[in-house]
Design an enzyme around this catalytic site. Structure first.
Site, PDB file in Angstrom:
ATOM      1  N   ASP A   1       0.803  -1.229   0.000  1.00  0.00           N
ATOM      2  CA  ASP A   1       0.000   0.000   0.000  1.00  0.00           C
ATOM      3  C   ASP A   1       0.836   1.280   0.000  1.00  0.00           C
ATOM      4  O   ASP A   1       0.341   2.345   0.363  1.00  0.00           O
ATOM      5  CB  ASP A   1      -0.969   0.002   1.197  1.00  0.00           C
ATOM      6  CG  ASP A   1      -0.260  -0.229   2.533  1.00  0.00           C
ATOM      7  OD1 ASP A   1       0.895   0.198   2.665  1.00  0.00           O
ATOM      8  OD2 ASP A   1      -0.851  -0.851   3.433  1.00  0.00           O
TER       9      ASP A   1
ATOM     10  N   ASP B   1      -5.366  -1.017   4.025  1.00  0.00           N
ATOM     11  CA  ASP B   1      -4.197  -1.354   4.838  1.00  0.00           C
ATOM     12  C   ASP B   1      -3.845  -2.817   4.561  1.00  0.00           C
ATOM     13  O   ASP B   1      -4.580  -3.727   4.947  1.00  0.00           O
ATOM     14  CB  ASP B   1      -4.520  -1.147   6.315  1.00  0.00           C
ATOM     15  CG  ASP B   1      -3.287  -1.278   7.206  1.00  0.00           C
ATOM     16  OD1 ASP B   1      -2.163  -1.294   6.658  1.00  0.00           O
ATOM     17  OD2 ASP B   1      -3.439  -1.375   8.437  1.00  0.00           O
ATOM     18  N   THR B   2      -2.746  -3.044   3.864  1.00  0.00           N
ATOM     19  CA  THR B   2      -2.318  -4.406   3.565  1.00  0.00           C
ATOM     20  C   THR B   2      -1.347  -4.895   4.648  1.00  0.00           C
ATOM     21  O   THR B   2      -0.751  -4.079   5.355  1.00  0.00           O
ATOM     22  CB  THR B   2      -1.617  -4.480   2.187  1.00  0.00           C
ATOM     23  OG1 THR B   2      -0.457  -3.629   2.199  1.00  0.00           O
ATOM     24  CG2 THR B   2      -2.548  -4.035   1.069  1.00  0.00           C
TER      25      THR B   2
ATOM     26  N   GLU C   1       1.938  -6.070   6.675  1.00  0.00           N
ATOM     27  CA  GLU C   1       3.307  -5.568   6.637  1.00  0.00           C
ATOM     28  C   GLU C   1       4.245  -6.546   5.913  1.00  0.00           C
ATOM     29  O   GLU C   1       4.085  -7.763   6.018  1.00  0.00           O
ATOM     30  CB  GLU C   1       3.829  -5.329   8.049  1.00  0.00           C
ATOM     31  CG  GLU C   1       3.107  -4.223   8.810  1.00  0.00           C
ATOM     32  CD  GLU C   1       3.289  -2.859   8.177  1.00  0.00           C
ATOM     33  OE1 GLU C   1       4.388  -2.584   7.645  1.00  0.00           O
ATOM     34  OE2 GLU C   1       2.336  -2.060   8.190  1.00  0.00           O
TER      35      GLU C   1
ATOM     36  N   ARG D   1       1.048   7.026   0.163  1.00  0.00           N
ATOM     37  CA  ARG D   1       0.317   5.980   0.878  1.00  0.00           C
ATOM     38  C   ARG D   1      -1.036   5.841   0.201  1.00  0.00           C
ATOM     39  O   ARG D   1      -1.731   6.840  -0.026  1.00  0.00           O
ATOM     40  CB  ARG D   1       0.137   6.391   2.347  1.00  0.00           C
ATOM     41  CG  ARG D   1      -0.702   5.436   3.194  1.00  0.00           C
ATOM     42  CD  ARG D   1       0.054   4.157   3.453  1.00  0.00           C
ATOM     43  NE  ARG D   1      -0.563   3.374   4.518  1.00  0.00           N
ATOM     44  CZ  ARG D   1      -1.615   2.581   4.374  1.00  0.00           C
ATOM     45  NH1 ARG D   1      -2.200   2.468   3.190  1.00  0.00           N
ATOM     46  NH2 ARG D   1      -2.080   1.900   5.398  1.00  0.00           N
TER      47      ARG D   1
ATOM     48  N   ARG E   1       3.404  11.495   4.108  1.00  0.00           N
ATOM     49  CA  ARG E   1       3.185  10.766   2.862  1.00  0.00           C
ATOM     50  C   ARG E   1       1.959  11.320   2.136  1.00  0.00           C
ATOM     51  O   ARG E   1       0.976  11.700   2.767  1.00  0.00           O
ATOM     52  CB  ARG E   1       3.005   9.274   3.135  1.00  0.00           C
ATOM     53  CG  ARG E   1       4.201   8.625   3.790  1.00  0.00           C
ATOM     54  CD  ARG E   1       3.931   7.173   4.186  1.00  0.00           C
ATOM     55  NE  ARG E   1       2.840   7.063   5.150  1.00  0.00           N
ATOM     56  CZ  ARG E   1       2.496   5.930   5.743  1.00  0.00           C
ATOM     57  NH1 ARG E   1       3.139   4.801   5.441  1.00  0.00           N
ATOM     58  NH2 ARG E   1       1.506   5.896   6.615  1.00  0.00           N
TER      59      ARG E   1
END
Length: 223
Positions: free
Chosen positions: A49, A65-66, A68, A60, A108
């Site tokens: 992401d 939210d993928t 980590e 971003r 970001r």
């Protein structure tokens, strides 16, 4: 005029009451207004992401939210990262959109990402690579993504499958030449710097020089 104002207020109240009584809902993203799309190009892919773009800089992806895959590794993190990077690198056309605040607390750029006319965030949800949504505001495509996420969970796709993450293809390290090591921090140009740092260096690195950061995204000599 006072009578007209009272009538207008009364009608507004009755409309809201009607929605509630009839079980209708007002769209969650009624106030969302994404900007016009603009064309950009990839300079570096980070993970599922996050990526660097020539115009938008360090970005971003909005709303998704993928897992980590960099500092720590979570299930399906590497798979999501590889999927995103492949889509971005192979895309003939990348377009971005702003939607609300343009920066997060880390500086970001926040963007919707389109690859060859398809919303990348939507593709990630459909594959089952989005673990959750971060909701700091009302976004233009959030209702659609939430609906898709519910379907994906029922179909048990990706990280919702309960299955172990499939192995991610890796480049053979034995055939790949390792970059030379050095304590040197002052380089004449990017060609010389990349001999030691193939992917460039961030602004916090001792070898970083602003003259080598042509797109001013905080990353010098990235490919």
């Amino acid at each position: 005029m006072d009578i007209l104002k009272k009538v207008s207020v009364a009608l507004s109240v009755w409309v809201v009451v009607a929605f509630i009584v009839m079980g209708l809902t007002i769209p969650a993203d009624v106030n969302a207004k994404a900007s016009a799309k603009f064309t950009d190009s990839l300079t570096k892919c980070v993970d599922g992401d996050t990526a660097h773009f020539k115009k938008a800089g360090y970005s971003r992806f909005l709303y998704v939210d993928t897992p980590e895959s960099t500092k720590k590794i979570e299930p399906y993190g590497k798979t999501a990262s590889q999927y995103t990077c492949t889509k971005l690198k192979k895309a003939k056309k990348i377009q971005l959109q702003y939607d609300g605040a343009r920066k997060d607390k880390y500086g970001r750029t926040l963007v919707w990402v389109w690859v060859d006319g398809q919303l990348l965030q939507e593709l990630l949800v459909k594959k089952g690579y989005v673990k959750k949504f971060y909701d700091y505001g009302t976004y233009s495509y959030e209702s659609k993504l939430v609906h898709l996420q519910a379907i994906v969970k029922k179909k048990k796709k990706g990280l919702w499958s309960g299955k172990k993450e499939p192995s991610v293809a890796k480049t053979s390290s034995s055939k790949k030449k390792k970059p030379a090591t050095t304590k040197k921090t002052n380089f004449k140009n990017c060609t010389e710097l990349r001999k030691y740092y193939p992917h460039g260096v961030s602004k916090s690195h001792p070898a970083y020089q602003s003259k080598m950061d042509r797109d001013h995204d905080g990353w010098a000599c990235e490919r």
